[in-house]
Design an enzyme around this catalytic site. Structure first.
Site, PDB file in Angstrom:
ATOM      1  N   SER A 133       3.647  -1.981  10.419  1.00  0.00           N
ATOM      2  CA  SER A 133       5.100  -2.028  10.632  1.00  0.00           C
ATOM      3  C   SER A 133       5.735  -3.358  10.251  1.00  0.00           C
ATOM      4  CB  SER A 133       5.449  -1.652  12.078  1.00  0.00           C
ATOM      5  OG  SER A 133       5.045  -0.312  12.349  1.00  0.00           O
TER       6      SER A 133
ATOM      7  N   ASN B 140       0.874  -1.176   0.000  1.00  0.00           N
ATOM      8  CA  ASN B 140       0.000   0.000   0.000  1.00  0.00           C
ATOM      9  C   ASN B 140       0.910   1.225   0.000  1.00  0.00           C
ATOM     10  OD1 ASN B 140      -1.759   2.070   0.490  1.00  0.00           O
ATOM     11  ND2 ASN B 140      -2.395   1.372   2.526  1.00  0.00           N
ATOM     12  N   TRP B 141       1.008   1.853  -1.167  1.00  0.00           N
ATOM     13  CA  TRP B 141       1.959   2.976  -1.293  1.00  0.00           C
ATOM     14  C   TRP B 141       1.446   4.237  -0.604  1.00  0.00           C
ATOM     15  CZ3 TRP B 141       4.152   3.075  -7.024  1.00  0.00           C
ATOM     16  CH2 TRP B 141       4.708   1.831  -7.324  1.00  0.00           C
ATOM     17  N   LYS B 142       0.160   4.247  -0.261  1.00  0.00           N
ATOM     18  CA  LYS B 142      -0.440   5.445   0.353  1.00  0.00           C
ATOM     19  C   LYS B 142      -0.177   6.677  -0.532  1.00  0.00           C
ATOM     20  CE  LYS B 142      -0.193   3.179   4.824  1.00  0.00           C
ATOM     21  NZ  LYS B 142      -0.100   3.287   6.273  1.00  0.00           N
TER      22      LYS B 142
ATOM     23  N   HIS C  51      -9.451   1.179   5.088  1.00  0.00           N
ATOM     24  CA  HIS C  51      -8.177   1.440   5.783  1.00  0.00           C
ATOM     25  C   HIS C  51      -8.428   2.412   6.934  1.00  0.00           C
ATOM     26  CE1 HIS C  51      -4.090   2.591   6.666  1.00  0.00           C
ATOM     27  NE2 HIS C  51      -3.704   1.516   5.995  1.00  0.00           N
TER      28      HIS C  51
ATOM     29  N   GLU D  72      -6.821   4.821   7.944  1.00  0.00           N
ATOM     30  CA  GLU D  72      -6.592   6.231   7.594  1.00  0.00           C
ATOM     31  C   GLU D  72      -7.830   6.841   6.930  1.00  0.00           C
ATOM     32  OE1 GLU D  72      -2.882   5.507   5.582  1.00  0.00           O
ATOM     33  OE2 GLU D  72      -2.011   4.964   7.529  1.00  0.00           O
TER      34      GLU D  72
ATOM     35  N   GLY E 233       2.989  -1.065   4.266  1.00  0.00           N
ATOM     36  CA  GLY E 233       3.046   0.350   3.929  1.00  0.00           C
ATOM     37  C   GLY E 233       4.466   0.778   3.603  1.00  0.00           C
ATOM     38  N   GLY E 234       5.134   1.376   4.578  1.00  0.00           N
ATOM     39  CA  GLY E 234       6.466   1.955   4.373  1.00  0.00           C
ATOM     40  C   GLY E 234       7.457   1.048   3.654  1.00  0.00           C
TER      41      GLY E 234
ATOM     42  N   GLY F 176       2.725   2.349  10.886  1.00  0.00           N
ATOM     43  CA  GLY F 176       3.672   3.462  10.749  1.00  0.00           C
ATOM     44  C   GLY F 176       4.396   3.828  12.025  1.00  0.00           C
TER      45      GLY F 176
ATOM     46  N   GLU G  41      -5.106  -4.829  10.673  1.00  0.00           N
ATOM     47  CA  GLU G  41      -4.103  -3.790  10.879  1.00  0.00           C
ATOM     48  C   GLU G  41      -4.402  -3.042  12.176  1.00  0.00           C
ATOM     49  OE1 GLU G  41      -2.192  -2.654   6.838  1.00  0.00           O
ATOM     50  OE2 GLU G  41      -3.871  -1.314   7.187  1.00  0.00           O
TER      51      GLU G  41
HETATM   52  P1  13P Z   1       3.199   0.475   7.657  1.00  0.00           P
HETATM   53  O1  13P Z   1       3.697  -0.822   7.042  1.00  0.00           O
HETATM   54  O2  13P Z   1       3.907   1.686   7.105  1.00  0.00           O
HETATM   55  O3  13P Z   1       3.125   0.408   9.129  1.00  0.00           O
HETATM   56  O4  13P Z   1       1.671   0.653   7.118  1.00  0.00           O
HETATM   57  C1  13P Z   1       0.795  -0.408   7.238  1.00  0.00           C
HETATM   58  C2  13P Z   1      -0.437  -0.084   6.501  1.00  0.00           C
HETATM   59  O5  13P Z   1      -1.207   0.769   6.907  1.00  0.00           O
HETATM   60  C3  13P Z   1      -0.692  -0.805   5.239  1.00  0.00           C
HETATM   61  O6  13P Z   1      -1.977  -0.575   4.778  1.00  0.00           O
END
Ligand code: 13P
Length: 256
Positions: A214, A11-13, A97, A99, A235-236, A175, A169
């Site tokens: 994470s 997930n590149w956000k 998600h 977010e 994510g990251g 994050g 999640e």
């Molecule tokens: P991180 O891997 O950056 O913690 O993000 C997880 C996430 O929200 C994937 O959708």
């Protein structure tokens, strides 16, 4: 029991550019050459689906997106439809998600509607669920996960989870660099699978439950040793080809 092929999705956000999209995908194709045994998908910003589709041509890496609207067409400024996503070959669509639940006030019922339009369109919902830190500390993790799953079951029936993906999640792990431990995640994944099994064992056996929060190249392998962790939503660490490839390879090895 059904054999579940793991799925690791990036997930590149809100990250990237045209050049970044091409470069990262070229890197992933090289790093993942010959790797089987784990499904791989990426969800770049929809802005870059055209570049991603072109760069992925001929590759086994599936395309996804980070959101979809419930409306199919018409006067809905700024929204993206299932047909538009299909037009670019997208398959795995992240919904719910945390977010989006937080910053865009998306409710369980609204997210269940998104699940429904995705199923209707033949796309794969990747339903994100998970508790906040306060809910976790109050011992409400199971209650929150059950409520978020039940919104879909109540609207569409348990069969809607056939061919779908759930991403557990925990919000406190996203994050933060503070992943759930393998045992903590496994306990919640088992709860989620048992909760679905109470309605249909067959649906529960095949549904992919990813862990997200994470996940990185150092902790992925241990998470994947757990029987109910069927991959990861990353994510990251999905923004760097070598790290993402290590996670994919760890899933392929652990679930072989
Ligand atoms: P991180 O891997 O950056 O913690 O993000 C997880 C996430 O929200 C994937 O959708």
């Amino acid at each position: 029991m059904a054999v579940r092929k793991p799925l690791v999705m990036g997930n590149w956000k809100l990250n990237g550019s045209k050049a970044f999209t091409k470069e990262l995908i070229e890197g992933l194709k090289k790093e993942l050459q010959g790797v089987t045994g784990c499904g791989v998908a990426i969800a770049p910003p929809v802005m870059y689906l055209a570049e991603a589709e072109a760069a992925l041509a001929g590759s086994e890496i599936a395309l996804g997106s980070q959101n979809v609207d419930i409306n199919l067409q018409g006067a809905f400024t700024g929204d993206i439809s299932t047909a538009m996503l299909k037009d670019f070959g997208a398959k795995y669509i992240i919904i719910g998600h945390s977010e989006r639940r937080t910053y865009h006030k998306e409710s369980d019922e609204f997210i269940a509607k998104k699940f429904g339009v995705l199923k209707e369109a033949g796309l794969v919902p990747v339903l994100c669920i998970g508790e906040s830190e306060a809910e976790n500390e109050a011992g409400k993790t199971q209650e929150v996960c059950a409520r978020q799953i039940d919104a879909v079951i109540n609207a569409l029936g348990v069969e809607a989870f056939n061919g779908a993906v759930i991403a557990y999640e925990p919000i406190w792990a996203i994050g933060t660099g503070k992943s759930a431990t393998p045992a903590q995640a496994q306990a919640v994944h088992k709860f989620i699978r048992d909760h679905i099994a109470a309605k249909s064992q067959a649906v529960a056996d095949q549904v992919i439950i990813q862990y997200g929060g994470s996940v990185n190249d150092a902790n992925a392998a241990e998470l994947f040793t757990q029987p109910d962790i069927d991959g990861a939503l990353v994510g990251g660490a999905s923004l760097k080809a070598p790290a993402f490839a290590v996670i994919v390879k760890a899933a392929a090895v652990a679930k072989a």
